[in-house]
Design a protein around this motif. Sequence first.
Motif, short mmCIF file in Angstrom:
data_model
loop_
_atom_site.label_atom_id
_atom_site.label_comp_id
_atom_site.label_asym_id
_atom_site.label_seq_id
_atom_site.Cartn_x
_atom_site.Cartn_y
_atom_site.Cartn_z
N ILE A 190 -3.68 81.76 164.67
CA ILE A 190 -3.22 81.66 163.48
C ILE A 190 -1.66 81.37 163.37
N THR A 191 -1.45 80.16 162.60
CA THR A 191 -0.12 79.83 162.45
C THR A 191 1.03 80.92 162.45
N PRO A 192 1.91 80.70 163.50
CA PRO A 192 2.86 81.68 163.72
C PRO A 192 3.78 81.99 162.35
N GLY A 193 4.17 83.10 162.11
CA GLY A 193 4.71 83.48 161.04
C GLY A 193 4.16 83.65 159.86
N VAL A 194 2.87 83.48 159.70
CA VAL A 194 2.08 83.64 158.69
C VAL A 194 1.74 85.10 158.29
N LEU A 195 1.41 85.97 159.34
CA LEU A 195 1.03 87.33 159.47
C LEU A 195 1.95 87.93 160.23
N ASP A 196 2.23 89.10 159.86
CA ASP A 196 3.17 90.14 160.71
C ASP A 196 2.24 90.77 162.00
N ARG A 197 2.70 90.26 163.23
CA ARG A 197 2.04 90.80 164.27
C ARG A 197 2.34 92.11 164.62
N GLY A 198 3.16 92.76 163.88
CA GLY A 198 3.24 94.43 164.28
C GLY A 198 2.44 95.24 163.61
N VAL A 199 1.34 94.66 162.83
CA VAL A 199 0.06 95.42 162.34
C VAL A 199 -1.13 94.93 162.75
N TRP A 200 -2.08 95.45 162.61
CA TRP A 200 -3.67 95.26 162.41
C TRP A 200 -4.10 95.17 161.15
N HIS A 201 -4.19 93.88 160.76
CA HIS A 201 -4.38 93.53 159.11
C HIS A 201 -6.03 93.70 158.89
N GLN A 202 -6.47 94.31 157.92
CA GLN A 202 -7.60 94.83 157.51
C GLN A 202 -7.78 94.71 156.02
N TRP A 203 -8.76 93.36 155.68
CA TRP A 203 -8.88 93.14 154.29
C TRP A 203 -10.61 93.52 154.01
N PHE A 204 -10.75 94.51 153.28
CA PHE A 204 -12.06 95.01 152.79
C PHE A 204 -12.27 94.97 151.39
N ASP A 205 -13.31 93.88 151.04
CA ASP A 205 -13.57 93.90 149.63
C ASP A 205 -14.97 94.18 149.49
N GLU A 206 -15.42 94.15 148.16
CA GLU A 206 -16.81 94.34 147.96
C GLU A 206 -17.62 93.46 148.53
N ASP A 207 -17.35 92.17 148.70
CA ASP A 207 -18.20 91.12 149.16
C ASP A 207 -18.06 90.86 150.69
N GLY A 208 -17.22 91.69 151.29
CA GLY A 208 -17.13 91.31 152.73
C GLY A 208 -15.85 91.72 153.22
N ALA A 209 -15.39 91.70 154.60
CA ALA A 209 -14.25 91.88 154.98
C ALA A 209 -13.74 90.93 156.43
N VAL A 210 -12.57 91.09 156.52
CA VAL A 210 -11.91 90.23 157.60
C VAL A 210 -10.99 91.34 158.23
N MET A 211 -10.98 91.19 159.64
CA MET A 211 -9.90 92.01 160.45
C MET A 211 -9.13 91.30 161.41
N LEU A 212 -8.10 91.30 161.50
CA LEU A 212 -7.30 90.38 162.49
C LEU A 212 -6.06 91.47 163.20
N CYS A 213 -6.43 91.45 164.44
CA CYS A 213 -5.34 92.23 165.19
C CYS A 213 -4.73 91.26 166.32
N PRO A 214 -3.44 91.46 166.37
CA PRO A 214 -2.78 90.35 167.19
C PRO A 214 -3.27 90.75 168.87
N ILE A 215 -3.56 89.89 169.63
CA ILE A 215 -3.64 89.88 171.15
C ILE A 215 -2.44 90.12 171.89
N PRO A 216 -2.07 91.09 172.57
CA PRO A 216 -0.80 91.07 173.24
C PRO A 216 -0.74 90.07 174.49
#
Length: 540
Positions: A190-216
């Motif tokens: 992911i383009t650096p700076g777009v997402l905070d690498r200090g958290v595990w991001h979890q988008w849960f919607d009624e029609d699906g989900a995406v989860m992104l966790c930074p790799i140390p």
Amino acid sequence: MTDVLIVGAGPTGLTLACDLARRGIAVRVLDRSPEHPRSSRSKGPNARSLEVLEDLGVVDAVLAAGSAPLPMRKYRDGLPVTETDPYADSSPTPDAPYDRGRLIAQWRLEEVLRDRLAAYGVEVELGTEVVGLTEGATAVTAELAGGSRATARYVVGCDGAHSSVRKLLRVPFDGATDEEQVMVCGDVEITPGVLDRGVWHQWFDEDGAVMLCPIPGTRAGWWYQSGPERDSRGRPLAPSHDGFRRLFARHTRLPAAHLTAATLLSTYRVNVRMADRYRVGRVLLAGDAAHVHSIAGGLGMNTGIQDAYNLGWKLAQVVRGRAHPGLLDTYEEERLPVAAWTLDLTSERLRATLEAIRKPGGGLDSAVTPETAGLDRGYRWSSLARPGHRAGAGGPLSGDRAPDAPCREAVTGAPIRLFHAFAGPHLTVLGFGAGAAHALEAAVAAHGDTVRAYRVYGPGEATPASPGGPAGLHDDAGHARSAYGVEEDAVVVIRPDNHVGLIATAGDTAAVLGYLDALDRAPRADRTGTADMVDGARKG
């Protein structure tokens, strides 16, 4: 001929290889992959596996290469709803130094274990596939693709859910695959700076989900998981770079171009299966070759690491002629019920997570429970356990995980933890109180270097003025006595895999020697006086 041939060079096979190699067992590790995989896959060891890795001497490298588990930020319709830290209320304790696992890419953990194995002079043999197994009276011959052969006294299949070893043994792998529970996975950038690498991001919607966790250890790498795209008939589509970008944009509401790379793409279906036996003669199964289950709770790799830790010392004792081959039967006896429990736990945690994410704010923290740390797993049902023995109220029973405790070396005053005393290829005998001295001396006399004996001195108890006899540990704060529930003088035998073997009254030297004899058939003592002392104690 080698002593042990390990098929599969993932975390399970490498853990087993390291444990055997440090015990002086000749080992070969074969893997059919042409090169070491770079996949991140598992997100890292849990608390119990960190204890195993500490015993193997690699935990510092694992801690340095990884990161602590991250808070989980949950979104709905692209907006943050809540942030949860499943470990906010936990902290290390004197008896459990690791209160949480560690995030580390699987390929990096495997590198750490391979480096440790290389220090013993063992390298993984890549591009080597086992296509046949023939067992003789004293060895197993593995037929390799290309026509060559490898012979070993024992073979262990650590070659994953599609295990060739298990199939060659014709061991059933009963269970079910849920075709409706499908997820696509991969490593993305992911383009650096777009997402905070200090958290595990979890988008849960009624029609699906995406989860992104930074790799140390990476600047822009992320673990990616999501529901799949589907065709007009509702069938899941194969993962692709473009598909990942579309899913990323749909659920995050960020431009698709920010997902700049996607590799190691795979489709995951919930498989819940278990082999009905772990040993067929001189061939054994471990890790995913023996059991697979939902990823909820993150127990897949961890259960395999702990399989290997249970099996390693037993294989070494049998190969060295220090134990009857029947000791290997206790591997299945102890680990198969743990696998069955794990299948049940992870299936229940999956159900809980699927229910939680239906509502805004629900997330993967629903899969995290105290049980997923692995610190409460023991073997009280095992034939190696001695039911009914307990040093005092609240202490562990035979078969339970052996607790840690901070102490001091009695002579030097240097700080030492019980885990440091346990570390290494030996049995450990702890003696609490003056009445335990005879049992400690007899244990060392009978079993030599296979046993390390420690006299544990309580607060205010006088310690020896000079070295001599069993090593001494000063339990200044009483943490060791508290952890083991010691109220009166007692002797505790710790197995090489850091489980409590025996708890005996301090004067029951015969019980201590009898238990040690069951795990270590030591040659008779050379000196007549020592032999007389040992034999007299055994006769009670």
